[in-house]
Enzyme design. Structure first.
Site, PDB file in Angstrom:
ATOM      1  N   ARG A  43       0.801  -1.238   0.000  1.00 17.61           N
ATOM      2  CA  ARG A  43       0.000   0.000   0.000  1.00 17.61           C
ATOM      3  C   ARG A  43       0.827   1.279   0.000  1.00 17.61           C
ATOM      4  O   ARG A  43       0.343   2.363   0.310  1.00 17.61           O
ATOM      5  CB  ARG A  43      -0.995   0.017   1.166  1.00 17.61           C
ATOM      6  CG  ARG A  43      -1.988  -1.115   1.090  1.00 17.61           C
ATOM      7  CD  ARG A  43      -3.318  -0.722   1.679  1.00 17.61           C
ATOM      8  NE  ARG A  43      -4.280  -1.788   1.482  1.00 17.61           N
ATOM      9  CZ  ARG A  43      -4.491  -2.768   2.349  1.00 17.61           C
ATOM     10  NH1 ARG A  43      -3.829  -2.797   3.492  1.00 17.61           N
ATOM     11  NH2 ARG A  43      -5.372  -3.698   2.073  1.00 17.61           N
ATOM     12  N   LYS A  65       1.927  11.539 -11.681  1.00 17.01           N
ATOM     13  CA  LYS A  65       1.200  10.521 -12.466  1.00 17.01           C
ATOM     14  C   LYS A  65       2.092   9.292 -12.562  1.00 17.01           C
ATOM     15  O   LYS A  65       3.236   9.374 -13.025  1.00 17.01           O
ATOM     16  CB  LYS A  65       0.906  11.035 -13.879  1.00 17.01           C
ATOM     17  CG  LYS A  65      -0.305  11.945 -13.940  1.00 17.01           C
ATOM     18  CD  LYS A  65      -0.692  12.246 -15.378  1.00 17.01           C
ATOM     19  CE  LYS A  65      -1.908  13.154 -15.417  1.00 17.01           C
ATOM     20  NZ  LYS A  65      -2.243  13.594 -16.786  1.00 17.01           N
ATOM     21  N   GLU A 107       7.248  18.138 -25.575  1.00 13.00           N
ATOM     22  CA  GLU A 107       6.506  18.517 -24.360  1.00 13.00           C
ATOM     23  C   GLU A 107       6.823  19.970 -23.964  1.00 13.00           C
ATOM     24  O   GLU A 107       5.973  20.654 -23.402  1.00 13.00           O
ATOM     25  CB  GLU A 107       6.813  17.567 -23.199  1.00 13.00           C
ATOM     26  CG  GLU A 107       6.391  16.103 -23.431  1.00 13.00           C
ATOM     27  CD  GLU A 107       4.860  15.896 -23.440  1.00 13.00           C
ATOM     28  OE1 GLU A 107       4.095  16.855 -23.257  1.00 13.00           O
ATOM     29  OE2 GLU A 107       4.444  14.725 -23.640  1.00 13.00           O
ATOM     30  N   LYS A 145       5.093  23.195 -14.872  1.00 13.15           N
ATOM     31  CA  LYS A 145       4.373  21.963 -14.530  1.00 13.15           C
ATOM     32  C   LYS A 145       4.055  21.916 -13.037  1.00 13.15           C
ATOM     33  O   LYS A 145       2.957  21.549 -12.623  1.00 13.15           O
ATOM     34  CB  LYS A 145       5.195  20.739 -14.953  1.00 13.15           C
ATOM     35  CG  LYS A 145       4.542  19.452 -14.509  1.00 13.15           C
ATOM     36  CD  LYS A 145       4.291  18.472 -15.582  1.00 13.15           C
ATOM     37  CE  LYS A 145       3.375  17.370 -15.114  1.00 13.15           C
ATOM     38  NZ  LYS A 145       3.598  16.110 -15.779  1.00 13.15           N
ATOM     39  N   GLU A 155      -6.256  16.475 -11.927  1.00 11.83           N
ATOM     40  CA  GLU A 155      -6.715  16.784 -13.290  1.00 11.83           C
ATOM     41  C   GLU A 155      -8.233  16.975 -13.382  1.00 11.83           C
ATOM     42  O   GLU A 155      -8.894  16.399 -14.227  1.00 11.83           O
ATOM     43  CB  GLU A 155      -6.255  15.675 -14.255  1.00 11.83           C
ATOM     44  CG  GLU A 155      -6.200  16.129 -15.689  1.00 11.83           C
ATOM     45  CD  GLU A 155      -5.467  15.136 -16.589  1.00 11.83           C
ATOM     46  OE1 GLU A 155      -4.238  15.018 -16.455  1.00 11.83           O
ATOM     47  OE2 GLU A 155      -6.129  14.498 -17.394  1.00 11.83           O
ATOM     48  N   ARG A 159      -5.136  21.106 -15.063  1.00  9.94           N
ATOM     49  CA  ARG A 159      -4.130  20.137 -15.504  1.00  9.94           C
ATOM     50  C   ARG A 159      -4.469  19.514 -16.849  1.00  9.94           C
ATOM     51  O   ARG A 159      -3.586  19.042 -17.555  1.00  9.94           O
ATOM     52  CB  ARG A 159      -3.946  19.054 -14.433  1.00  9.94           C
ATOM     53  CG  ARG A 159      -2.778  18.139 -14.754  1.00  9.94           C
ATOM     54  CD  ARG A 159      -2.412  17.202 -13.640  1.00  9.94           C
ATOM     55  NE  ARG A 159      -1.246  16.431 -13.999  1.00  9.94           N
ATOM     56  CZ  ARG A 159      -0.515  15.743 -13.157  1.00  9.94           C
ATOM     57  NH1 ARG A 159      -0.823  15.716 -11.879  1.00  9.94           N
ATOM     58  NH2 ARG A 159       0.542  15.067 -13.574  1.00  9.94           N
ATOM     59  N   ASN A 163      -2.670  18.094 -21.482  1.00 11.18           N
ATOM     60  CA  ASN A 163      -2.955  17.033 -22.454  1.00 11.18           C
ATOM     61  C   ASN A 163      -3.131  17.573 -23.866  1.00 11.18           C
ATOM     62  O   ASN A 163      -3.505  16.827 -24.767  1.00 11.18           O
ATOM     63  CB  ASN A 163      -4.232  16.279 -22.055  1.00 11.18           C
ATOM     64  CG  ASN A 163      -4.001  15.467 -20.803  1.00 11.18           C
ATOM     65  OD1 ASN A 163      -3.071  14.684 -20.746  1.00 11.18           O
ATOM     66  ND2 ASN A 163      -4.829  15.673 -19.798  1.00 11.18           N
ATOM     67  N   HIS A 166      -2.384  15.515 -27.010  1.00 11.16           N
ATOM     68  CA  HIS A 166      -2.275  14.109 -26.611  1.00 11.16           C
ATOM     69  C   HIS A 166      -3.470  13.251 -27.018  1.00 11.16           C
ATOM     70  O   HIS A 166      -3.348  12.027 -27.061  1.00 11.16           O
ATOM     71  CB  HIS A 166      -2.046  14.000 -25.097  1.00 11.16           C
ATOM     72  CG  HIS A 166      -0.643  14.378 -24.685  1.00 11.16           C
ATOM     73  ND1 HIS A 166      -0.117  15.628 -24.891  1.00 11.16           N
ATOM     74  CD2 HIS A 166       0.347  13.655 -24.085  1.00 11.16           C
ATOM     75  CE1 HIS A 166       1.128  15.678 -24.431  1.00 11.16           C
ATOM     76  NE2 HIS A 166       1.434  14.489 -23.931  1.00 11.16           N
ATOM     77  N   HIS A 170      -1.651  10.420 -28.641  1.00 14.22           N
ATOM     78  CA  HIS A 170      -1.626   9.074 -28.043  1.00 14.22           C
ATOM     79  C   HIS A 170      -2.226   8.039 -28.986  1.00 14.22           C
ATOM     80  O   HIS A 170      -1.741   6.900 -29.057  1.00 14.22           O
ATOM     81  CB  HIS A 170      -2.414   9.051 -26.728  1.00 14.22           C
ATOM     82  CG  HIS A 170      -1.586   9.431 -25.533  1.00 14.22           C
ATOM     83  ND1 HIS A 170      -2.150   9.867 -24.352  1.00 14.22           N
ATOM     84  CD2 HIS A 170      -0.252   9.418 -25.319  1.00 14.22           C
ATOM     85  CE1 HIS A 170      -1.192  10.114 -23.469  1.00 14.22           C
ATOM     86  NE2 HIS A 170      -0.027   9.854 -24.038  1.00 14.22           N
ATOM     87  N   HIS A 187       7.337   9.124 -28.187  1.00 14.57           N
ATOM     88  CA  HIS A 187       6.172   9.844 -27.650  1.00 14.57           C
ATOM     89  C   HIS A 187       6.099  11.251 -28.264  1.00 14.57           C
ATOM     90  O   HIS A 187       5.058  11.682 -28.761  1.00 14.57           O
ATOM     91  CB  HIS A 187       6.282   9.913 -26.127  1.00 14.57           C
ATOM     92  CG  HIS A 187       5.156  10.653 -25.476  1.00 14.57           C
ATOM     93  ND1 HIS A 187       3.864  10.191 -25.486  1.00 14.57           N
ATOM     94  CD2 HIS A 187       5.139  11.841 -24.805  1.00 14.57           C
ATOM     95  CE1 HIS A 187       3.086  11.063 -24.845  1.00 14.57           C
ATOM     96  NE2 HIS A 187       3.827  12.061 -24.422  1.00 14.57           N
TER      97      HIS A 187
HETATM   98  N1  GLY Z   1       1.788  14.648 -18.826  1.00 13.09           N
HETATM   99  C1  GLY Z   1       0.658  15.395 -18.496  1.00 13.09           C
HETATM  100  C2  GLY Z   1       0.442  15.524 -17.035  1.00 13.09           C
HETATM  101  O1  GLY Z   1       1.283  15.134 -16.249  1.00 13.09           O
HETATM  102  O2  GLY Z   1      -0.579  15.972 -16.620  1.00 13.09           O
END
Ligand code: GLY
Length: 286
Positions: A43, A65, A107, A145, A155, A159, A163, A166, A170, A187
Site C-alpha cells: 500500500r 502521475k 513537451e 508543470k 486533473e 491540468r 494534455n 495528446h 496518443h 512519444h
Molecule cells: N503529462 C501530463 C500531465 O502530467 O498531466
C-alpha cells in the site's frame, strides 16, 4: 504489467518494507512504472525520481502521475502518487540521443503553446538542439508543470491543459506501436503531430490564428520529419481515441486553444472535423 510483477517480486524477495525508499533512475517509463510499483507495494513505499531523459525531466517525473500501458493503450493503469523528491541533473542529457531529445522537446513546445509563448519563440528558431537553451527550458518547464499540478493534482480542470496534443497524439502513438508494418514513434514525435492536428481544430472552432498552426507544422516537418499516415490508417486511429483518459461517457474531450496560452477544455468535435484535421496533417506530409 508483467514487468511490475517482476519488480514487486524483487521487492518482496529483498525484504522491502514501508520504511524503504525506491529510487527511480531513468526515463519516463521508469519513473512512471517505478512510482506505480512503489505506490502499490504494501500500500505504498516512498520513492524519488531521478529523470535521465529530457522527456522525463520536463514532464513524466514531475506531478505524481504513475502507471503503465495496457497493451498498446497508453497509461491506462495507474494512480496519482507524488515522489518525495525529483532530482533533475541535466548532465544526464549527455547520454540522450538526438531523437530522444526531440521527443522531450515536444513537451516543452506544449508548455509554450499552453502556458508561455516565449518557450515556443525560443524553440522555433532551433536548427538543431541547442543545449544552452535546453538547460533554461528544462527549468522553466518544471516551474510551469509544478505550478499547474500544485493547483490541480487530480486533473479536474487546469491540468487537462497539459494534455494538449495528446488526444490525437496518443492514438497515433498506439497505432504505430501495434501496427506490424509501421515503425514505432517516440512519444514526442506522435505528440508533435497531435499538436498540429489539435491546433487545426483550434483554428476551425475558436479562430486560433492559422499562421501559428502553420508555423508549428513547418517546424515539426523540418525538425522531426514527417509521419506517414495513410487514409487506411484513419479508422483505427479514430477508434483508439476512444480510450483517452479525458473521455467521459464515451465522448472524446479535446484540449484546444483560442489563442496562445489560453486553453479551452473538454471540447467535443464532430467526426468530420476530426477527420479533416488528420487530412490537414497528411497533406503536409506528402
Ligand atoms: N503529462 C501530463 C500531465 O502530467 O498531466
Amino acid at each position: 504489467i508483467e514487468t511490475c510483477n517482476h519488480l514487486w517480486n524483487k521487492l518482496s524477495e529483498r525484504g522491502a518494507d514501508r520504511k524503504s525508499l525506491m529510487i527511480n533512475l531513468g526515463g519516463g517509463v521508469i519513473t512512471d512504472m517505478g512510482g506505480f510499483v512503489a505506490s502499490t507495494f504494501k500500500r505504498g513505499l516512498k520513492f524519488i525520481n531521478i529523470p535521465t531523459t529530457l522527456l522525463s525531466m520536463v514532464d513524466a517525473s514531475v506531478g505524481g502521475k504513475t502507471g503503465v500501458d495496457l497493451g498498446p493503450l497508453k497509461n491506462q493503469i495507474g494512480l496519482f502518487s507524488n515522489p518525495e523528491m525529483v532530482l533533475v541533473d541535466i548532465d544526464f542529457l549527455n547520454t540522450v540521443s538526438e531523437r530522444e531529445m526531440r521527443s522531450g522537446l515536444a513537451e516543452i513546445i506544449k508548455y509554450g503553446f499552453t502556458f508561455d509563448e516565449n518557450l515556443w519563440n525560443t524553440i522555433k528558431r532551433f536548427t538543431e538542439i541547442d543545449m544552452q537553451e535546453i538547460n533554461k527550458l528544462v527549468y522553466k518547464s518544471v516551474v510551469i508543470k509544478n505550478k499547474v499540478v500544485l493547483q490541480d493534482l487530480h486533473e479536474n480542470n487546469l491540468r487537462k491543459s497539459l494534455n494538449f496534443g495528446h488526444t490525437i497524439g496518443h492514438a497515433i502513438e498506439s497505432y504505430f506501436l501495434e501496427s506490424e508494418d509501421k515503425k514505432s514513434l517516440t512519444h514526442g514525435e506522435a505528440i508533435a503531430v497531435g499538436m498540429i492536428v489539435e491546433l487545426y481544430y483550434s483554428s476551425q472552432v475558436f479562430e486560433f490564428p492559422m499562421e501559428l498552426t502553420e508555423s508549428l507544422k513547418s517546424f515539426v516537418n523540418r525538425f522531426y520529419g514527417t509521419v506517414h499516415i495513410e487514409k487506411d490508417d484513419l479508422a483505427e486511429i479514430t477508434k483508439l481515441m476512444k480510450f483517452d483518459k479525458k473521455n467521459v461517457s464515451g465522448k472524446i474531450n479535446f484540449v484546444l486553444l483560442d489563442q496562445m496560452e489560453s486553453c479551452k477544455l473538454d471540447v467535443q468535435l464532430d467526426a468530420e472535423l476530426i477527420q479533416n484535421g488528420l487530412f490537414y496533417y497528411m497533406q503536409a506530409s506528402q
